[in-house]
Design a protein around this motif. Structure first.
Motif, PDB file in Angstrom:
ATOM      1  N   ALA A 254      15.788  -4.689 105.116  1.00 59.14           N
ATOM      2  CA  ALA A 254      16.464  -5.763 104.370  1.00 59.14           C
ATOM      3  C   ALA A 254      16.913  -5.258 103.010  1.00 59.14           C
ATOM      4  N   LYS A 255      16.020  -4.539 102.325  1.00 61.42           N
ATOM      5  CA  LYS A 255      16.380  -4.007 100.999  1.00 61.42           C
ATOM      6  C   LYS A 255      17.561  -3.061 101.114  1.00 61.42           C
ATOM      7  N   ALA A 256      17.538  -2.211 102.121  1.00 57.66           N
ATOM      8  CA  ALA A 256      18.601  -1.208 102.260  1.00 57.66           C
ATOM      9  C   ALA A 256      19.919  -1.861 102.674  1.00 57.66           C
ATOM     10  N   LEU A 257      19.829  -2.860 103.569  1.00 58.24           N
ATOM     11  CA  LEU A 257      21.053  -3.452 104.103  1.00 58.24           C
ATOM     12  C   LEU A 257      21.724  -4.361 103.078  1.00 58.24           C
ATOM     13  N   TYR A 258      20.917  -5.155 102.374  1.00 53.83           N
ATOM     14  CA  TYR A 258      21.512  -6.139 101.462  1.00 53.83           C
ATOM     15  C   TYR A 258      21.436  -5.716 100.004  1.00 53.83           C
ATOM     16  N   GLY A 259      20.710  -4.642  99.714  1.00 52.51           N
ATOM     17  CA  GLY A 259      20.509  -4.308  98.300  1.00 52.51           C
ATOM     18  C   GLY A 259      20.871  -2.887  97.927  1.00 52.51           C
ATOM     19  N   SER A 260      21.440  -2.127  98.839  1.00 54.15           N
ATOM     20  CA  SER A 260      21.821  -0.765  98.471  1.00 54.15           C
ATOM     21  C   SER A 260      23.298  -0.560  98.782  1.00 54.15           C
ATOM     22  N   PRO A 261      23.967   0.293  97.984  1.00 50.89           N
ATOM     23  CA  PRO A 261      25.387   0.552  98.222  1.00 50.89           C
ATOM     24  C   PRO A 261      25.648   1.009  99.665  1.00 50.89           C
ATOM     25  N   LEU A 262      24.726   1.826 100.190  1.00 55.68           N
ATOM     26  CA  LEU A 262      24.880   2.324 101.564  1.00 55.68           C
ATOM     27  C   LEU A 262      24.970   1.179 102.564  1.00 55.68           C
ATOM     28  N   GLY A 263      24.036   0.250 102.436  1.00 54.90           N
ATOM     29  CA  GLY A 263      23.980  -0.866 103.368  1.00 54.90           C
ATOM     30  C   GLY A 263      25.179  -1.778 103.204  1.00 54.90           C
ATOM     31  N   LEU A 264      25.532  -2.085 101.960  1.00 58.62           N
ATOM     32  CA  LEU A 264      26.613  -3.031 101.720  1.00 58.62           C
ATOM     33  C   LEU A 264      27.953  -2.452 102.146  1.00 58.62           C
ATOM     34  N   LYS A 265      28.085  -1.131 102.034  1.00 59.24           N
ATOM     35  CA  LYS A 265      29.344  -0.513 102.471  1.00 59.24           C
ATOM     36  C   LYS A 265      29.346  -0.274 103.979  1.00 59.24           C
ATOM     37  N   GLY A 266      28.203  -0.446 104.569  1.00 58.78           N
ATOM     38  CA  GLY A 266      28.130  -0.302 106.017  1.00 58.78           C
ATOM     39  C   GLY A 266      28.043   1.140 106.482  1.00 58.78           C
ATOM     40  N   GLU A 267      27.691   2.029 105.567  1.00 55.70           N
ATOM     41  CA  GLU A 267      27.540   3.415 106.005  1.00 55.70           C
ATOM     42  C   GLU A 267      26.255   3.552 106.806  1.00 55.70           C
ATOM     43  N   LEU A 268      26.249   4.456 107.718  1.00 54.56           N
ATOM     44  CA  LEU A 268      25.108   4.721 108.601  1.00 54.56           C
ATOM     45  C   LEU A 268      24.907   3.591 109.603  1.00 54.56           C
ATOM     46  N   LEU A 269      25.724   2.554 109.480  1.00 50.66           N
ATOM     47  CA  LEU A 269      25.550   1.440 110.412  1.00 50.66           C
ATOM     48  C   LEU A 269      26.569   1.516 111.535  1.00 50.66           C
ATOM     49  N   THR A 270      27.826   1.766 111.146  1.00 49.80           N
ATOM     50  CA  THR A 270      28.896   1.697 112.131  1.00 49.80           C
ATOM     51  C   THR A 270      28.819   2.820 113.151  1.00 49.80           C
ATOM     52  N   SER A 271      28.401   4.016 112.688  1.00 53.66           N
ATOM     53  CA  SER A 271      28.391   5.153 113.612  1.00 53.66           C
ATOM     54  C   SER A 271      27.346   4.966 114.700  1.00 53.66           C
ATOM     55  N   SER A 272      26.142   4.606 114.278  1.00 50.53           N
ATOM     56  CA  SER A 272      25.082   4.553 115.274  1.00 50.53           C
ATOM     57  C   SER A 272      24.438   3.182 115.351  1.00 50.53           C
ATOM     58  N   GLY A 273      24.501   2.424 114.249  1.00 48.50           N
ATOM     59  CA  GLY A 273      23.766   1.155 114.210  1.00 48.50           C
ATOM     60  C   GLY A 273      24.260   0.148 115.227  1.00 48.50           C
ATOM     61  N   THR A 274      25.456   0.332 115.693  1.00 48.21           N
ATOM     62  CA  THR A 274      25.964  -0.639 116.658  1.00 48.21           C
ATOM     63  C   THR A 274      26.010  -0.044 118.059  1.00 48.21           C
ATOM     64  N   GLY A 275      25.380   1.095 118.196  1.00 46.37           N
ATOM     65  CA  GLY A 275      25.404   1.754 119.500  1.00 46.37           C
ATOM     66  C   GLY A 275      24.701   0.928 120.554  1.00 46.37           C
ATOM     67  N   GLY A 276      24.937   1.270 121.746  1.00 42.16           N
ATOM     68  CA  GLY A 276      24.231   0.617 122.834  1.00 42.16           C
ATOM     69  C   GLY A 276      24.898  -0.661 123.298  1.00 42.16           C
TER      70      GLY A 276
END
Ligand code: SF4
Ligand code: FES
Lengths: 267, 273
Positions: free
Chosen positions: B250-272
Motif C-alpha cells: 500500500a505504501k509503495a503503490l499509493y505513496g511512492s513515485p514508482l507506484g503512482l507512475k505505475g512502474e514495475l506494475l505494467t510489465s509484470s504486475g498485470t501478468g497472468g
C-alpha cells in the motif's frame, strides 16, 4: 491512474478492495441491525425511524450507490480471485488433504468459515436478491401490503413460513461469512499487530454470532400478532392468525399457526 | 540391507505419485515396505524403497533433498495430505518414522501448483521462487568491508522481527498447503525481512512492487487468510509478515513515485490475465 488499475489487478490490490468493501458492508450490517432492532421497540419507534430515513432522499441515494457499488466490487473480485485460485492449483489436485493448523481437521470439502467464503458469499447474494424483492421492490406484495406502514410490512413479510426459514438460514450464513471476513479484512489491509490480532479475531467471531442471532431473531418476532391488533391492513389479509382483536387475547394466542398466514406474501 | 537397527520396526504401504515428466500423465503406484526402523528419517525410508526398486529393476522414485538437516529447503513432500508431514515446524528430512504406525498407508504426492510444474515423480520445478527473488528480493548496494557492527543502530524489535522473517528456507510448503496455491508467505518473508532493516529500506518500494508483480505473473493464487501456510511452514514464518507485506505494498503503490507512475506494475504486475 495505473495505481488504480494495479489496485484492481494485482493480487494484493484486489485484497485491499475485497477487505475495504467487506468492512464497509460489515458497517452497514451494524447500522441495518440497529435499525431493525427498533421493531422490538414497537410500531411507533420503527415507523418514525423508517419514515425519517426515507424522507432523506439525498442520503438514501448516496448510501445506496455506495452499498451497491461495494457489493458489486466485492462480488466481482470474488469471482475473479476464486477462478484464479482454482487455476493456481494446476491440472491435478491433491488426492489427500489435511490441515496442519493445530485443532483443526479439514478435508477437501473443508467446512470451515474461511474455506467456504465463496459458498456462503453466493448464498448471501441469492438471499439479498430475495430480500430486496421482499422489502425494496415489493415484488410479491399485494395491495394491502403496499398500503401498509413499514412496521406492518415487516410483519407481513415475516409471517410467511418460507420467509422464516430462508431468513433464519440467511442470518446464520451471513454470520459465518463475517466471522472470517471481518478479521480477514484487517489482515488484508495490513492492519495486523501481534498484540491486537487475537482481539480482532475474537471480535470477528463475536460479531458473526451477533449478526446471526440478531438478524435471526426476527423470525421469532411476534410483531405480526401485535400489529394485527392495531392495523386493519393485516387484519384483512391474515384474519385466520388473529382469532381475537383484543390485545390480551392476541398475546394469549401464542401458538397461532403460521401456516395460513403463509399466503400473505404470495411467494 | 539390515536397516532395522533397533527394536521397533514398521511394515508400511506406500502410495507414491509416479510421473515420467511434465508432459506425461502421472499416477499413484503402491509399494510395500517391511521392517522400517522407527529411528529412520522419512527420506531414509524412501532411500530403502529406492534400493528395493533398483533390485527389482524398477526406476527409483525421484524426490528432492539436499542438506537433510532442515536448513536448505530442498526437500518437499506432501505426506498424507500435509506439507512436510504431520509435524509442525518440521521439514520432510527431519520427519521421523516414529510418527507413523505399523501397517499404515502413507500417501506421498508432490507439491501441487500451476507455478510448480512436476519435473518427475515427486520433484517439482520451484524456479518461480528464484524469479520472484530476482524481481527485488535483494539489497543492491555495494557494502564494501563489513562495517563496525554498532554503527547502524537497529532496534531489538525490528531486528528480531526481521530475522523471524529471514528464516524462510524457500521450500514452497506455504504454496503447497494453501488452498489457493498462494505464495504470499514466501514473498512476505522476503519483503518483511528486508523492509525492517536499514540496509533494505532504500529499495523497499521497488522491491515490494517488483516481487508482488512477479508473483502474480507466475500465476500463484490470491491469499484468503486461511493461515494454512503458517501451520505448514517448517521455519515458523508467521502470517503477521503477510500483513506487513500488504502494508508495504500500500505504501509503495499509493505513496511512492514508482507506484503512482505505475512502474514495475505494467510489465509484470498485470501478468497472468
Ligand atoms: S515461508 Fe515457510 S513454507 Fe514458505 S517457502 Fe519459506 S520456509 Fe517454506
Ligand atoms: S533436505 Fe534440506 S531442508 Fe530437507
Amino acid at each position: 491512474m495505473s495505481w488504480l488499475l494495479a489496485t484492481l489487478r494485482s493480487s494484493v490490490g484486489k485484497k485491499f478492495v475485497m477487505g475495504g468493501t467487506g468492512l464497509f458492508l460489515c458497517f452497514f450490517l451494524v447500522v441495518h441491525l440497529a435499525g431493525n432492532l427498533l421493531l422490538y421497540a414497537g410500531p411507533d419507534a420503527y415507523n418514525s425511524y423508517a419514515n425519517k430515513l426515507h424522507e432523506n432522499v439525498a442520503l438514501l441515494i448516496v448510501a445506496e450507490i455506495g452499498l451497491f457499488g461495494a457489493m458489486l466490487l466485492h462480488i466481482y473480485l470474488a469471482f475473479v480471485t476464486a477462478s484464479e485460485n482454482r487455476a493456481a492449483r494446476g491440472a491435478t489436485d491433491y488426492a489427500m488433504r489435511q490441515s496442519k493448523i493445530p485443532g483443526r481437521v479439514i478435508h477437501v470439502a473443508g467446512l470451515a468459515p474461511d474455506t467456504t467464503m465463496y459458498i456462503t458469499g453466493a448464498l448471501i447474494f441469492g438471499y439479498i436478491a430475495l430480500h430486496l424483492c421482499d422489502f425494496k421492490f415489493e415484488v410479491f406484495a399485494d395491495a394491502a401490503q403496499l398500503a401498509a406502514d413499514p412496521y406492518t410490512k415487516a410483519a407481513m413479510v415475516l409471517s410467511s413460513t418460507s420467509r422464516k426459514v430462508i431468513y433464519a438460514i440467511a442470518a446464520i450464513v451471513v454470520g459465518i461469512h463475517v466471522s472470517h471476513g471481518f478479521a480477514s479484512a484487517f489482515q488484508s489491509l495490513g492492519l495486523n499487530h501481534p498484540k491486537y490480532m487475537p482481539t480482532i479475531k475474537t471480535i470477528s467471531k463475536v460479531f458473526g454470532v451477533a449478526v446471526a442471532i440478531g438478524f435471526g431473531s426476527f423470525v421469532t418476532w411476534d410483531g405480526q400478532r401485535r400489529c394485527g391488533c392495531e392495523s386493519p391492513a393485516t387484519m384483512e389479509t391474515a384474519p385466520t392468525t388473529m382469532p381475537s382483536t383484543a390485545p390480551a387475547a392476541a398475546t394469549e394466542s401464542a401458538p397461532a399457526p403460521t401456516t395460513p398466514a403463509e399466503t400473505v406474501p404470495q411467494s | 540391507m539390515s536397516h532395522s537397527t533397533t527394536g521397533k520396526t514398521l511394515n508400511l504401504k506406500l502410495r507414491v505419485w509416479r510421473q515420467k515428466d511434465n508432459a506425461s500423465r502421472g499416477e499413484f503406484r503402491d509399494y510395500a515396505l517391511v521392517g522400517i526402523s522407527t529411528e529412520m528419517s522419512f527420506l531414509e525410508m524412501l532411500d530403502i524403497l529406492n534400493e528395493q526398486l533398483l533390485q527389482q529393476g524398477e526406476e527409483p522414485v525421484n524426490f528432492d533433498h539436499d542438506c537433510r538437516e532442515g536448513i536448505c529447503g530442498t526437500c518437499s513432500l506432501m505426506i498424507n495430505g500435509q506439507a512436510h508431514g504431520p509435524d509442525n515446524g518440521t521439514t520432510t528430512c527431519q520427519l521421523h518414522m516414529r510418527r507413523f504406525h505399523d501397517g499404515q498407508m502413507i500417501t506421498i504426492e508432490p507439491w501441487r501448483a500451476k507455478a510448480f510444474p512436476v519435473i518427475r515423480d515427486l520433484v517439482v520445478d520451484r524456479s518461480a521462487f528464484d524469479r520472484i527473488i530476482q524481481a527485488g528480493g535483494y539489497v543492491s548496494v555495494r557494502t564494501g568491508q563489513a562495517p563496525e557492527a554498532n554503527s547502524v543502530p537497529i532496534s531489538k524489535n525490528d531486528q528480531e522481527s526481521a530475522l523471524d522473517a529471514a528464516v524462510c528456507i524457500g521450500c514452497g510448503a506455504c504454496v503447497a498447503s494453501c488452498k489457493n496455491a498462494s505464495a504470499m508467505l514466501f514473498v512476505a518473508a522476503k519483503v518483511s525481512h528486508l523492509a525492517q532493516l536499514p540496509q533494505g529500506a532504500p529499495e523497499r518500494a521497488a522491491r515490494v512492487l517488483g516481487m508482488v508483480g512477479q508473483m502474480d505473473s507466475e500465476e500463484f493464487g490470491n491469499c484468503t487468510n486461511t493461515s494454512e501456510c503458517e501451520a505448514a511452514c517448517p521455519a515458523g514464518v508467521s502470517v503477521t509478515h503477510i500483513a506487513r507485506l500488504n502494508r508495504e505494498y500500500a505504501k509503495a503503490l499509493y505513496g511512492s513515485p514508482l507506484g503512482l507512475k505505475g512502474e514495475l506494475l505494467t510489465s509484470s504486475g498485470t501478468g497472468g490475465d
